[in-house]
Design an enzyme around this catalytic site. Structure first.
Site, PDB file in Angstrom:
ATOM      1  N   LYS A 168       3.690  14.144  15.665  1.00 19.42           N
ATOM      2  CA  LYS A 168       3.977  14.883  14.440  1.00 19.42           C
ATOM      3  C   LYS A 168       3.020  14.385  13.371  1.00 19.42           C
ATOM      4  O   LYS A 168       3.090  13.244  12.930  1.00 19.42           O
ATOM      5  CB  LYS A 168       5.431  14.672  14.009  1.00 19.42           C
ATOM      6  CG  LYS A 168       5.817  15.468  12.759  1.00 19.42           C
ATOM      7  CD  LYS A 168       7.284  15.255  12.424  1.00 19.42           C
ATOM      8  CE  LYS A 168       7.693  16.039  11.205  1.00 19.42           C
ATOM      9  NZ  LYS A 168       9.121  15.842  10.877  1.00 19.42           N
ATOM     10  N   LYS A 186       3.302  18.813  16.757  1.00 23.49           N
ATOM     11  CA  LYS A 186       3.611  19.543  15.523  1.00 23.49           C
ATOM     12  C   LYS A 186       2.630  19.121  14.429  1.00 23.49           C
ATOM     13  O   LYS A 186       2.468  17.916  14.238  1.00 23.49           O
ATOM     14  CB  LYS A 186       5.055  19.230  15.102  1.00 23.49           C
ATOM     15  CG  LYS A 186       5.517  19.914  13.830  1.00 23.49           C
ATOM     16  CD  LYS A 186       6.950  19.514  13.480  1.00 23.49           C
ATOM     17  CE  LYS A 186       7.404  20.199  12.201  1.00 23.49           C
ATOM     18  NZ  LYS A 186       8.776  19.796  11.816  1.00 23.49           N
TER      19      LYS A 186
END
Length: 274
Positions: free
Chosen positions: A146, A199
């Protein structure tokens, strides 16, 4: 975000019915509590918004697979993803609270939990706690890579979770670093993750490919709020063909190696592909 809004639990039940009718079989739940505090108590409250939503959805739509976001940022008054001590996020205390949150979601009936905080060791702690408390079959979808990205902006506005001070670069990843994504993914697998995640999605197609090739594990990619908003805004201004551009973007994410795509466009895309 155009076409996206927060739902009450009763409204969510109707939305879930539409999602199922569109052919979508899974949903990722985020909760925004009525009140926030420094300890993120709403995250692990057995009567919290996500816990109540899971129970209601499972009763009304038992076939819908429910994955719950496990993080503290929506519940903290300061907006950070963890417990703050002396102006810094305390990794170890945060991990304890995350495990507590995951347990409360599993007890409510969640089919899988998805820790999105990026704290060190949280996958192992959650796996241990789930196993100890009678939930060995609840899988973990780990946000393994992330990145610290401005593309989360619309979501943070909607969830009122923008940090009041500093930023999240201390625990989220440097956008220039791809090798770390592979290391983090492998560590999460060692700690017990069942699925990995990258992400955002489109700016990190190369990372999706590297993680998939080097781990071979089930992999999700998250087309985040900023990605959705850019496509939607361009379409509303008449600059792109929305359907063609969205399907091309989703295809690119799959082509890069994602087995699962999380997207705000899911319901629309399902309709286009029907």
């Amino acid at each position: 975000m155009p076409g996206v809004r927060r739902f009450s639990i009763s409204e969510l039940l109707n939305e879930a019915e539409e999602v199922l009718e569109a052919g979508i079989r899974a949903a990722l739940l985020f909760g925004v509590p009525a009140e926030k505090d420094e300890t993120a108590s709403g995250a692990y409250d057995d009567e919290g918004i996500v816990q109540l939503a899971v129970r209601a959805l499972k009763e009304a739509h038992p076939d819908l697979v429910l994955i719950t976001d496990v993080c503290l940022c929506e519940y903290t008054s300061h907006g950070h993803c963890g417990f703050v001590r002396d102006g810094e996020v305390d990794n170890d205390i945060t991990v304890e609270l995350l495990a507590k949150t995951a347990i409360s979601h599993a007890q409510a009936g969640a089919d899988a939990v998805a820790p999105s905080d990026m704290m060190d060791g949280r996958v192992g702690a959650i796996r241990h706690q789930l196993d100890e408390e009678g939930h060995p079959g609840v899988p973990i979808v780990a946000y393994s890579a992330k990145y610290a990205s401005p593309l989360y902006g619309p979501f943070r506005d909607a969830a009122e979770s923008t940090p009041e001070f500093g930023d999240r670069r201390g625990y989220q990843m440097d956008p220039a670093n791809a090798a770390e994504a592979v290391r983090e993914a492998k560590l999460d697998l060692e700690e017990g993750a069942d699925m990995l995640m990258v992400k955002p999605a489109l700016p990190y197609l190369d990372v999706i490919r590297r993680v998939k090739e080097e781990t071979g594990a089930p992999l999700a990619a998250y087309q985040v709020s900023g990605e959705y908003s850019m496509l939607k805004a361009a379409a509303q201004n008449g600059w792109i063909d929305e359907r063609a551009a969205v399907l091309e973007a989703l295809t690119a994410i799959r082509r890069a190696g994602a087995d699962v795509v999380i997207s705000y466009y899911a319901k629309e895309a399902a309709g286009w592909l029907a």
